[in-house]
Design an enzyme around this catalytic site. Structure first.
Site, mmCIF file in Angstrom:
data_model
loop_
_atom_site.group_PDB
_atom_site.id
_atom_site.type_symbol
_atom_site.label_atom_id
_atom_site.label_comp_id
_atom_site.label_asym_id
_atom_site.label_seq_id
_atom_site.Cartn_x
_atom_site.Cartn_y
_atom_site.Cartn_z
ATOM 1 N N GLU A 162 0.062 -30.720 -40.034
ATOM 2 C CA GLU A 162 0.314 -32.119 -40.424
ATOM 3 C C GLU A 162 -0.117 -32.324 -41.869
ATOM 4 O OE1 GLU A 162 -1.866 -34.548 -37.596
ATOM 5 O OE2 GLU A 162 -0.407 -34.160 -36.007
ATOM 6 N N HIS A 165 -2.822 -35.324 -42.373
ATOM 7 C CA HIS A 165 -4.099 -35.399 -41.647
ATOM 8 C C HIS A 165 -5.197 -34.620 -42.374
ATOM 9 C CE1 HIS A 165 -6.686 -35.373 -37.911
ATOM 10 N NE2 HIS A 165 -7.131 -34.279 -38.531
HETATM 11 C C1 LIG Z 1 -1.332 -38.171 -33.982
HETATM 12 C C2 LIG Z 1 -1.555 -37.637 -35.368
HETATM 13 N N1 LIG Z 1 -1.410 -38.689 -36.323
HETATM 14 C C3 LIG Z 1 -2.930 -37.000 -35.481
HETATM 15 O O1 LIG Z 1 -3.844 -37.613 -35.946
HETATM 16 N N2 LIG Z 1 -3.036 -35.751 -34.995
HETATM 17 C C4 LIG Z 1 -4.290 -35.042 -34.965
HETATM 18 C C5 LIG Z 1 -4.086 -33.590 -34.620
HETATM 19 C C6 LIG Z 1 -5.246 -35.666 -33.965
HETATM 20 O O2 LIG Z 1 -4.812 -36.181 -32.932
HETATM 21 O O3 LIG Z 1 -6.476 -35.573 -34.212
HETATM 22 ZN ZN LIG Z 2 -4.737 -37.531 -37.966
#
Ligand SMILES: C[C@@H](N)C(=O)N[C@H](C)C(=O)O
Ligand SMILES: [Zn+2]
Length: 181
Positions: A162, A165
Site C-alpha cells: 500500500e 500506508h
Molecule cells: C485498510 C487500509 N487502509 C489499511 O490501513 N491497511 C493496513 C494493512 C491495515 O489494516 O493496518
Molecule cells: Zn493504513
C-alpha cells in the site's frame, strides 16, 4: 481529558494537513460508514513524527492529506469481515493492526489542493498499489518515492502493498485500543 488523551494519544486536528477521513463516510472500500466520529488522533510518538513530515512536505512544496489515522479495533474488525486479506487489511486479532495502536497513517500528498497522482486510488487492493508495481508511470513512481522519503526521514516505515500506508517501527510497544466515544 478523555481516555485516549490519558493513554498518550494526541489530537492532530490542528496540524497543518488536510483531512479526508474516508471511513466516517460511505466513500470507502466497504461503501458504508465504518465509524461515526472522525478520529483525528494518533499516539504522541506518531504525532510528533507526523509534525516533522508536514514540515518536510512543505519544504518540497507539498501538503499532506490524511485519509485515516487511529481506528478502534471494532472498526478494524468491520473491515476485516469484508476483506480477509492481510496484504490490505490487518487481522484485528492476530495482525499488527497499527492503526488500532494509533501509530499508522493513510495519507497522500497535495499541491495547490490537488491530490498528486500516485498511480492508484487510495484503498485500491491490488498490484497497482504495491510499491514495486511495474504498471505505473515514472512520474507516479517518483511521487510515491517523494512521499516515502518524507515519511522515512520522519521515522515511519512503509508496507510493500500500500503506497499510502505508513507506520512506526516497533509496533509491539504500543497496545491495540478499543474505543467507543
Ligand atoms: C485498510 C487500509 N487502509 C489499511 O490501513 N491497511 C493496513 C494493512 C491495515 O489494516 O493496518
Ligand atoms: Zn493504513
Amino acid at each position: 481529558m478523555n481516555y485516549l488523551d490519558k493513554i498518550g494519544f494526541q489530537d492532530i486536528s490542528q496540524f497543518q494537513v488536510d483531512f479526508d477521513i474516508k471511513y466516517s463516510t460511505t466513500d470507502n472500500f466497504v461503501q458504508q460508514k465504518i465509524y461515526d466520529q472522525d478520529f483525528k488522533m494518533l499516539h504522541k510518538d506518531a504525532a510528533l513524527r507526523l509534525e516533522n513530515a508536514t514540515l518536510y512536505a512543505k519544504t518540497l512544496g507539498y501538503k499532506i492529506k490524511i485519509f485515516d489515522a487511529f481506528r478502534p479495533i471494532s472498526a478494524q474488525r468491520k473491515m476485516w469481515n469484508i476483506v480477509q486479506n492481510p496484504d490490505y487489511v490487518s487481522n484485528p486479532d492476530t495482525g499488527p493492526c497499527c492503526h488500532c495502536r494509533g501509530i499508522a497513517i493513510d495519507l497522500t500528498l497535495t499541491k495547490d489542493d490537488i491530490e498528486i497522482d500516485m498511480g492508484s486510488e487510495f484503498d485500491f487492493f491490488g498490484g497497482l498499489s504495491h510499491h514495486d508495481s511495474k504498471d505505473i508511470t515514472n512520474k507516479q513512481r517518483e511521487s510515491r518515492i517523494i512521499l516515502a522519503g518524507i515519511m522515512s526521514i520522519s521515522g515511519f516505515c512503509s508496507i510493500r502493498t500500500e503506497w499510502w500506508h505508513y507506520q512506526l517501527p516497533n509496533y509491539q510497544n504500543y497496545e491495540k485500543i478499543e474505543y467507543n466515544p
